[in-house]
Every structure is written in structure tokens, then in C-alpha cells.
Write an enzyme that holds these catalytic residues in place. Sequence first.
Site, PDB file in Angstrom:
ATOM      1  N   CYS A 150      -0.692  19.750 -21.987  1.00 38.52           N
ATOM      2  CA  CYS A 150      -2.031  20.365 -21.961  1.00 38.52           C
ATOM      3  C   CYS A 150      -2.104  21.581 -21.057  1.00 38.52           C
ATOM      4  CB  CYS A 150      -3.074  19.334 -21.510  1.00 38.52           C
ATOM      5  SG  CYS A 150      -3.119  19.080 -19.720  1.00 38.52           S
ATOM      6  N   GLN A 184       0.849  -1.197   0.000  1.00 39.81           N
ATOM      7  CA  GLN A 184       0.000   0.000   0.000  1.00 39.81           C
ATOM      8  C   GLN A 184       0.887   1.250   0.000  1.00 39.81           C
ATOM      9  OE1 GLN A 184      -3.541  -0.466   2.931  1.00 39.81           O
ATOM     10  NE2 GLN A 184      -1.893  -1.740   3.734  1.00 39.81           N
ATOM     11  N   HIS A 233      -1.142   1.454  -4.519  1.00 41.72           N
ATOM     12  CA  HIS A 233      -1.510   2.876  -4.396  1.00 41.72           C
ATOM     13  C   HIS A 233      -0.557   3.798  -5.138  1.00 41.72           C
ATOM     14  CE1 HIS A 233      -3.573   1.679  -0.341  1.00 41.72           C
ATOM     15  NE2 HIS A 233      -4.295   1.342  -1.394  1.00 41.72           N
ATOM     16  N   ALA A 274       8.422  -4.806  12.864  1.00 39.94           N
ATOM     17  CA  ALA A 274       8.659  -5.684  11.705  1.00 39.94           C
ATOM     18  C   ALA A 274      10.156  -5.839  11.443  1.00 39.94           C
ATOM     19  CB  ALA A 274       7.966  -5.099  10.480  1.00 39.94           C
TER      20      ALA A 274
HETATM   21  C1  BV8 Z   1     -11.493   2.832  -3.592  1.00 41.11           C
HETATM   22  C2  BV8 Z   1      -1.662   6.625  -1.368  1.00 41.11           C
HETATM   23  C3  BV8 Z   1     -13.276   2.492  -5.081  1.00 41.11           C
HETATM   24  C4  BV8 Z   1      -1.733   8.089  -1.126  1.00 41.11           C
HETATM   25  C5  BV8 Z   1      -3.352   5.622   0.082  1.00 41.11           C
HETATM   26  C6  BV8 Z   1     -16.184   6.716   1.490  1.00 41.11           C
HETATM   27  C7  BV8 Z   1     -15.987   7.444   0.329  1.00 41.11           C
HETATM   28  C8  BV8 Z   1     -15.027   7.084  -0.614  1.00 41.11           C
HETATM   29  C9  BV8 Z   1     -14.264   5.962  -0.387  1.00 41.11           C
HETATM   30  C10 BV8 Z   1     -14.473   5.263   0.777  1.00 41.11           C
HETATM   31  C11 BV8 Z   1     -15.412   5.604   1.716  1.00 41.11           C
HETATM   32  N1  BV8 Z   1     -15.360   4.698   2.746  1.00 41.11           N
HETATM   33  C12 BV8 Z   1     -14.397   3.803   2.484  1.00 41.11           C
HETATM   34  C13 BV8 Z   1     -13.876   4.120   1.296  1.00 41.11           C
HETATM   35  C14 BV8 Z   1     -12.863   3.431   0.637  1.00 41.11           C
HETATM   36  C15 BV8 Z   1     -11.550   4.148   0.948  1.00 41.11           C
HETATM   37  C16 BV8 Z   1     -11.110   3.760   2.342  1.00 41.11           C
HETATM   38  O1  BV8 Z   1     -10.701   2.644   2.544  1.00 41.11           O
HETATM   39  N2  BV8 Z   1     -11.175   4.695   3.285  1.00 41.11           N
HETATM   40  C17 BV8 Z   1     -10.758   4.347   4.637  1.00 41.11           C
HETATM   41  C18 BV8 Z   1     -10.095   5.558   5.298  1.00 41.11           C
HETATM   42  C19 BV8 Z   1     -11.967   3.856   5.411  1.00 41.11           C
HETATM   43  N3  BV8 Z   1     -10.654   3.606  -0.030  1.00 41.11           N
HETATM   44  C20 BV8 Z   1     -10.480   4.236  -1.191  1.00 41.11           C
HETATM   45  O2  BV8 Z   1     -10.950   5.317  -1.471  1.00 41.11           O
HETATM   46  C21 BV8 Z   1      -9.648   3.463  -2.197  1.00 41.11           C
HETATM   47  N4  BV8 Z   1     -10.327   3.451  -3.450  1.00 41.11           N
HETATM   48  O3  BV8 Z   1     -12.080   2.312  -2.688  1.00 41.11           O
HETATM   49  O4  BV8 Z   1     -11.962   2.880  -4.888  1.00 41.11           O
HETATM   50  C22 BV8 Z   1     -14.124   3.681  -4.708  1.00 41.11           C
HETATM   51  C23 BV8 Z   1     -14.042   4.801  -5.506  1.00 41.11           C
HETATM   52  C24 BV8 Z   1     -14.868   5.876  -5.196  1.00 41.11           C
HETATM   53  C25 BV8 Z   1     -15.721   5.812  -4.089  1.00 41.11           C
HETATM   54  C26 BV8 Z   1     -15.745   4.676  -3.275  1.00 41.11           C
HETATM   55  C27 BV8 Z   1     -14.940   3.611  -3.576  1.00 41.11           C
HETATM   56  C28 BV8 Z   1      -8.304   4.108  -2.382  1.00 41.11           C
HETATM   57  C29 BV8 Z   1      -7.505   3.969  -1.106  1.00 41.11           C
HETATM   58  C30 BV8 Z   1      -6.072   4.389  -1.381  1.00 41.11           C
HETATM   59  C31 BV8 Z   1      -5.723   5.611  -0.556  1.00 41.11           C
HETATM   60  N5  BV8 Z   1      -4.309   5.953  -0.749  1.00 41.11           N
HETATM   61  N6  BV8 Z   1      -2.064   5.891  -0.158  1.00 41.11           N
HETATM   62  C32 BV8 Z   1      -0.646   8.563  -0.202  1.00 41.11           C
HETATM   63  O5  BV8 Z   1       0.099   7.735   0.359  1.00 41.11           O
HETATM   64  O6  BV8 Z   1      -0.540   9.788  -0.052  1.00 41.11           O
HETATM   65  S1  BV8 Z   1      -3.742   4.759   1.483  1.00 41.11           S
HETATM   66  C33 BV8 Z   1      -2.666   5.254   2.715  1.00 41.11           C
HETATM   67  O7  BV8 Z   1      -3.278   4.885   3.918  1.00 41.11           O
HETATM   68  C34 BV8 Z   1      -1.324   4.541   2.705  1.00 41.11           C
HETATM   69  O8  BV8 Z   1      -1.131   3.771   1.554  1.00 41.11           O
HETATM   70  C35 BV8 Z   1      -1.318   3.642   3.945  1.00 41.11           C
HETATM   71  O9  BV8 Z   1      -0.883   2.344   3.709  1.00 41.11           O
HETATM   72  C36 BV8 Z   1      -2.784   3.597   4.251  1.00 41.11           C
HETATM   73  C37 BV8 Z   1      -3.149   3.446   5.672  1.00 41.11           C
HETATM   74  O10 BV8 Z   1      -2.423   4.490   6.407  1.00 41.11           O
HETATM   75  P1  BV8 Z   1      -1.647   4.125   7.822  1.00 41.11           P
HETATM   76  O11 BV8 Z   1      -2.712   3.749   8.780  1.00 41.11           O
HETATM   77  O12 BV8 Z   1      -0.607   5.054   8.257  1.00 41.11           O
HETATM   78  O13 BV8 Z   1      -0.825   2.973   7.451  1.00 41.11           O
HETATM   79  P2  BV8 Z   1      -1.239   1.622   7.774  1.00 41.11           P
HETATM   80  O14 BV8 Z   1      -2.683   1.351   7.526  1.00 41.11           O
HETATM   81  O15 BV8 Z   1      -0.327   0.858   6.981  1.00 41.11           O
HETATM   82  O16 BV8 Z   1      -1.064   1.602   9.427  1.00 41.11           O
HETATM   83  C38 BV8 Z   1       0.212   1.644  10.012  1.00 41.11           C
HETATM   84  C39 BV8 Z   1       0.297   0.312  10.754  1.00 41.11           C
HETATM   85  O17 BV8 Z   1       1.644  -0.014  10.970  1.00 41.11           O
HETATM   86  C40 BV8 Z   1      -0.381   0.384  12.112  1.00 41.11           C
HETATM   87  O18 BV8 Z   1      -1.203  -0.750  12.296  1.00 41.11           O
HETATM   88  C41 BV8 Z   1       0.824   0.331  13.088  1.00 41.11           C
HETATM   89  O19 BV8 Z   1       0.496  -0.363  14.271  1.00 41.11           O
HETATM   90  C42 BV8 Z   1       1.822  -0.447  12.297  1.00 41.11           C
HETATM   91  N7  BV8 Z   1       3.232  -0.183  12.603  1.00 41.11           N
HETATM   92  C43 BV8 Z   1       3.818   1.006  12.873  1.00 41.11           C
HETATM   93  N8  BV8 Z   1       5.148   0.821  13.034  1.00 41.11           N
HETATM   94  C44 BV8 Z   1       5.398  -0.501  12.862  1.00 41.11           C
HETATM   95  C45 BV8 Z   1       4.190  -1.146  12.582  1.00 41.11           C
HETATM   96  N9  BV8 Z   1       4.108  -2.477  12.370  1.00 41.11           N
HETATM   97  C46 BV8 Z   1       5.260  -3.194  12.435  1.00 41.11           C
HETATM   98  N10 BV8 Z   1       6.466  -2.642  12.695  1.00 41.11           N
HETATM   99  C47 BV8 Z   1       6.577  -1.313  12.916  1.00 41.11           C
HETATM  100  N11 BV8 Z   1       7.781  -0.782  13.180  1.00 41.11           N
END
Ligand code: BV8
Length: 245
Positions: free
Chosen positions: A148, A99, A117, A229
Site C-alpha cells: 500500500c 512484556q 507486547h 533474576a
Molecule cells: C492498553 C512494547 C487499552 C513497546 C510496551 C493513559 C492513556 C492511555 C493508556 C493508559 C493511560 N494510563 C494507563 C494506560 C495504560 C497504559 C499504561 O499502562 N501506561 C503506564 C505507563 C501507566 N497501557 C497501555 O497503553 C497498554 N494498552 O492499555 O490498551 C487502552 C487503549 C487505549 C487507551 C487506554 C487503554 C499497552 C501497554 C504496552 C506498552 N508497550 N512494550 C516497546 O517495548 O517498545 S511496555 C514496555 O514497558 C515494556 O514492555 C516493559 O516491560 C514495560 C515496562 O518498562 P520497564 O519499567 O523498563 O520494565 P519493567 O516494567 O519490566 O521494569 C523493569 C523492572 O526490572 C524493574 O522493577 C527493575 O527493578 C527490575 N530489574 C532490573 N534488573 C533486574 C530486575 N529484576 C530482576 N533482575 C534484574 N537483573
Amino acid sequence: MIELLISHLRTAESVAVLTGAGVSAESGIPTFRDAQTGLWARYDPHELATPEAFRRNPRLVWEWYAYRRGLVAAAAPNPAHLALAALERRTPDFTLITQNVDGLHRRAGSQNVVELHGNITRTKCFDEDVVVERWPATGDVPPCCPSCGGPLRPDVVWFGETLPAAAWNAATAAARRCQVFLCVGTSGVVQPAADLPFLARRSGAYVAEINLAPGALHDQLDAQLYGPAGEILPRILAALETIGE
Ligand code: BV8
């Protein structure tokens, strides 16, 4: 728990891994849930990583990504990235689904990387949706597309945008065919990536999570290993390499 995962990894022909921002945390790149610092402290990343935010304030969003590109350029792969590259080298069929947009898995030597992503080091035209590699240094922020004139943007998938079809298809195919699926450093909140471990499980894979602390995936998978990790993955690789001798 770790011994069972190691025994599955030892015999698996096909392994898939899903990583999130947590795998880059030990490289000094803040995760989305870490509090932002400095001038970005008052912004919620989920608010900035959207096309609406870019339309509303393209300069702010472009500058946030320029700041993050700086963090990525200054960062190096950490032992977690390196261990995953080593795991790929000892697994016949290995897919690293990420991601993250920081490119650190490839810099660590991983080959078969699926960037769900996008990648923050690539830039594309907001209007034409095509990658742009160079543009005239006019001082505009964001810079303008040379063909463009529209605004340029990072080639990443924002919230509300669909994932690249080829990447999503490769990720689901890997989840369906693997015997072991690892979730590393992801909160398991962002869809549709968060469904991949469950797709793998429904397809018969042994699914384990490596995370600092229990999150959305907790108790829904076969195994949970809690800790950094960058410590857990090298331990797993060391055990696999010892058995392999
Ligand atoms: C989609 C790129 C179809 C950008 C990213 C309402 C309206 C519209 C959409 C939605 C909605 N409700 C839900 C959705 C879907 C939405 C979504 O999931 N929203 C969430 C917030 C609920 N998803 C989308 O929109 C996706 N597209 O669904 O298309 C669609 C289209 C239109 C309308 C509806 C649906 C697109 C999602 C992609 C978003 N872009 N990244 C950028 O980076 O700037 S996602 C971004 O967040 C990152 O990629 C990251 O991976 C992700 C999560 O962020 P974090 O929480 O920081 O990271 P992570 O989750 O990885 O958590 C960190 C973890 O690591 C923690 O658990 C922590 O404990 C752990 N950790 C920390 N340190 C360590 C560790 N573990 C081990 N060792 C360590 N040392």
C-alpha cells in the site's frame, strides 16, 4: 521465603510466569526505566513507544527501534531466561507470559511463550496492520509497505494500543488456572499486564515476585525475593533438581 516458593513449585501442576524488562537486563538490554544512553539519552521511552510519536516523527521512532533491534541481535539469553526454560521442562502445564519484545525467551528454549507486547524483530504495515517480511530497499526511513506504500513499523504494542486478543486471553487463562504465579523483573506499572498477578492470586495461586528492589507489586503478593533474576532463578532450579533426584 525461597524454600516456601520451592515447595510450591515442586508440587505445582500448573505454573505461569510474567516477565518484564528486568529479566533481559543481565543480557545487556536496558529496561524502560534505565536512563537511555547516547543519542537516545534525551528521549523518554514512554514518549517514543506511541503511535502519536510515530505519526509525528516516523524516522525518529523507526531509528530508535532499529537501534534496539541491534541491541537484541547482539544479546544472548542470560541464566534467568535459561532457568525459566528449565522450569518449563519440569512443569506439566507452564506458560511464560512476557512484556518483553526481544524474543530472548524463545532463544533460551522456552516453548509456551505469550508475547503480550509483540516482537521487535517483526515488522508490520502501519496502515494495513499486517506483518510484512520483506520490502524493496529504497532507502526510505521508515521503509514503505510494498502493497500500500504506507510506512512500516515494528510489530510491537505501543502505549495507548490494545494488546493482541489471543495473547491476552492466553495470559488470563494461565493466570486463572495456575497454582504458582511468578513475576520476574517487572515494575508492575504497565497495564493491563500488571493486573495478571492479582488475577492469579484471586484465583487461588501462590504469587511471588523476583526483582532487584521493591516496586509497585511490593507487599501485595505472597512472597518477594530480591536480587538479580539471573542469580535467584538458577538457585531455585538447582534446589528443585536436587530434590527431584
Ligand atoms: C492498553 C512494547 C487499552 C513497546 C510496551 C493513559 C492513556 C492511555 C493508556 C493508559 C493511560 N494510563 C494507563 C494506560 C495504560 C497504559 C499504561 O499502562 N501506561 C503506564 C505507563 C501507566 N497501557 C497501555 O497503553 C497498554 N494498552 O492499555 O490498551 C487502552 C487503549 C487505549 C487507551 C487506554 C487503554 C499497552 C501497554 C504496552 C506498552 N508497550 N512494550 C516497546 O517495548 O517498545 S511496555 C514496555 O514497558 C515494556 O514492555 C516493559 O516491560 C514495560 C515496562 O518498562 P520497564 O519499567 O523498563 O520494565 P519493567 O516494567 O519490566 O521494569 C523493569 C523492572 O526490572 C524493574 O522493577 C527493575 O527493578 C527490575 N530489574 C532490573 N534488573 C533486574 C530486575 N529484576 C530482576 N533482575 C534484574 N537483573
